[in-house]
Design a protein around this motif. Structure first.
Motif, PDB file in Angstrom:
ATOM      1  N   PRO A  41      95.494  13.221  20.854  1.00  0.00           N
ATOM      2  CA  PRO A  41      96.536  13.935  20.107  1.00  0.00           C
ATOM      3  C   PRO A  41      96.009  14.681  18.874  1.00  0.00           C
ATOM      4  O   PRO A  41      96.615  15.657  18.449  1.00  0.00           O
ATOM      5  CB  PRO A  41      97.499  12.820  19.693  1.00  0.00           C
ATOM      6  N   TRP A  68      97.139   4.041  25.383  1.00  0.00           N
ATOM      7  CA  TRP A  68      98.032   4.966  26.070  1.00  0.00           C
ATOM      8  C   TRP A  68      99.462   4.863  25.536  1.00  0.00           C
ATOM      9  O   TRP A  68     100.113   5.876  25.294  1.00  0.00           O
ATOM     10  CB  TRP A  68      98.011   4.713  27.575  1.00  0.00           C
ATOM     11  N   ASP A  71      99.681   6.161  21.790  1.00  0.00           N
ATOM     12  CA  ASP A  71      99.532   7.622  21.756  1.00  0.00           C
ATOM     13  C   ASP A  71     100.770   8.319  22.323  1.00  0.00           C
ATOM     14  O   ASP A  71     101.242   9.312  21.780  1.00  0.00           O
ATOM     15  CB  ASP A  71      98.298   8.068  22.540  1.00  0.00           C
ATOM     16  N   PHE A  72     101.276   7.785  23.447  1.00  0.00           N
ATOM     17  CA  PHE A  72     102.448   8.405  24.051  1.00  0.00           C
ATOM     18  C   PHE A  72     103.626   8.387  23.087  1.00  0.00           C
ATOM     19  O   PHE A  72     104.241   9.420  22.828  1.00  0.00           O
ATOM     20  CB  PHE A  72     102.856   7.724  25.368  1.00  0.00           C
ATOM     21  N   GLU A  75     103.384  10.644  19.971  1.00  0.00           N
ATOM     22  CA  GLU A  75     103.578  12.059  20.286  1.00  0.00           C
ATOM     23  C   GLU A  75     105.008  12.342  20.736  1.00  0.00           C
ATOM     24  O   GLU A  75     105.590  13.368  20.381  1.00  0.00           O
ATOM     25  CB  GLU A  75     102.579  12.509  21.353  1.00  0.00           C
ATOM     26  N   TYR A  76     105.576  11.458  21.496  1.00  0.00           N
ATOM     27  CA  TYR A  76     106.946  11.629  21.989  1.00  0.00           C
ATOM     28  C   TYR A  76     107.926  11.673  20.814  1.00  0.00           C
ATOM     29  O   TYR A  76     108.783  12.550  20.740  1.00  0.00           O
ATOM     30  CB  TYR A  76     107.291  10.478  22.942  1.00  0.00           C
ATOM     31  N   MET A  83      99.839  14.476  24.357  1.00  0.00           N
ATOM     32  CA  MET A  83      99.379  13.146  24.740  1.00  0.00           C
ATOM     33  C   MET A  83      97.898  13.117  25.105  1.00  0.00           C
ATOM     34  O   MET A  83      97.310  14.130  25.446  1.00  0.00           O
ATOM     35  CB  MET A  83     100.173  12.644  25.955  1.00  0.00           C
ATOM     36  N   THR A 101      99.786  10.906  30.351  1.00  0.00           N
ATOM     37  CA  THR A 101     101.085  10.244  30.316  1.00  0.00           C
ATOM     38  C   THR A 101     102.183  11.286  30.158  1.00  0.00           C
ATOM     39  O   THR A 101     101.939  12.404  29.721  1.00  0.00           O
ATOM     40  CB  THR A 101     101.179   9.233  29.152  1.00  0.00           C
TER      41      THR A 101
END
Length: 179
Positions: A41, A68, A71-72, A75-76, A83, A101
């Motif tokens: 990211p 994972w 990070d997901f 960012e989400y 991602m 992802t």
């Protein structure tokens, strides 16, 4: 004379043992060369850091190093959707595999597995890359790890069979590396 024969036998035994320990086909695949790249990211969208040549266990280790889930969701929740993505390129077969992802439900993410071809053009930094992205609808890391193992073994028919269980999109992919 007896000492020389003993030394020669010891050297031959050591060489034989060394060759046996190097027989793991994933550590030093003589017919295929694999290069791995990583997008995090923190990098600009679509840019990757080249990690260099790799083999199965190293690639598994690189996969495990990525958080994972963290990070997901980071960012989400920020709305950036930049991602992490881990990619391995089989130089010999011009195939590549990416793991990333994407959203699944309001409270879960899913692994996205990309399988594509890397077709060289006159511009070495701009190959044609068509990729099929498969949505696993699962956060289970064993799904992409199974595909990674099959990729390093060159089992493309098994990969195709496994990935047909999931929904798919076909896209053109950019090949951008940080300098």
């Amino acid at each position: 004379m007896k000492n020389i024969v003993t030394i020669i036998l010891l050297v031959l035994i050591l060489i034989s043992c060394k060759e046996k320990t190097n027989e793991n086909p994933h550590e030093k695949n003589m017919t295929n060369e694999f290069i791995t790249r990583l997008h995090t990211p923190e990098l600009e969208t679509d840019y990757y850091k080249i990690l260099g040549t790799t083999f199965l266990q190293k690639h598994f280790n690189d996969f495990e190093k990525i958080d994972w889930k963290k990070d997901f969701w980071s960012e989400y929740e920020s709305g950036n959707f930049n991602m992490s993505n881990l990619e391995v390129f089989n130089v010999t077969d011009s195939k590549y595999l990416s793991i990333g992802t994407a959203p699944n439900t309001d409270d879960s993410f899913q692994f996205v597995i990309g399988l594509g071809n890397h077709i060289k053009t006159d511009d070495i930094n701009n190959p044609i890359r068509k990729i099929k992205q498969y949505y696993t609808e699962s956060e289970n890391p064993e799904i992409p790890k199974k595909i990674i193992g099959q990729f390093f073994d060159g089992e493309y028919l098994k990969i195709d069979s496994e990935l047909k269980k999931h929904s798919m999109d076909e896209i053109e992919d950019l090949y951008l590396n940080i300098k």
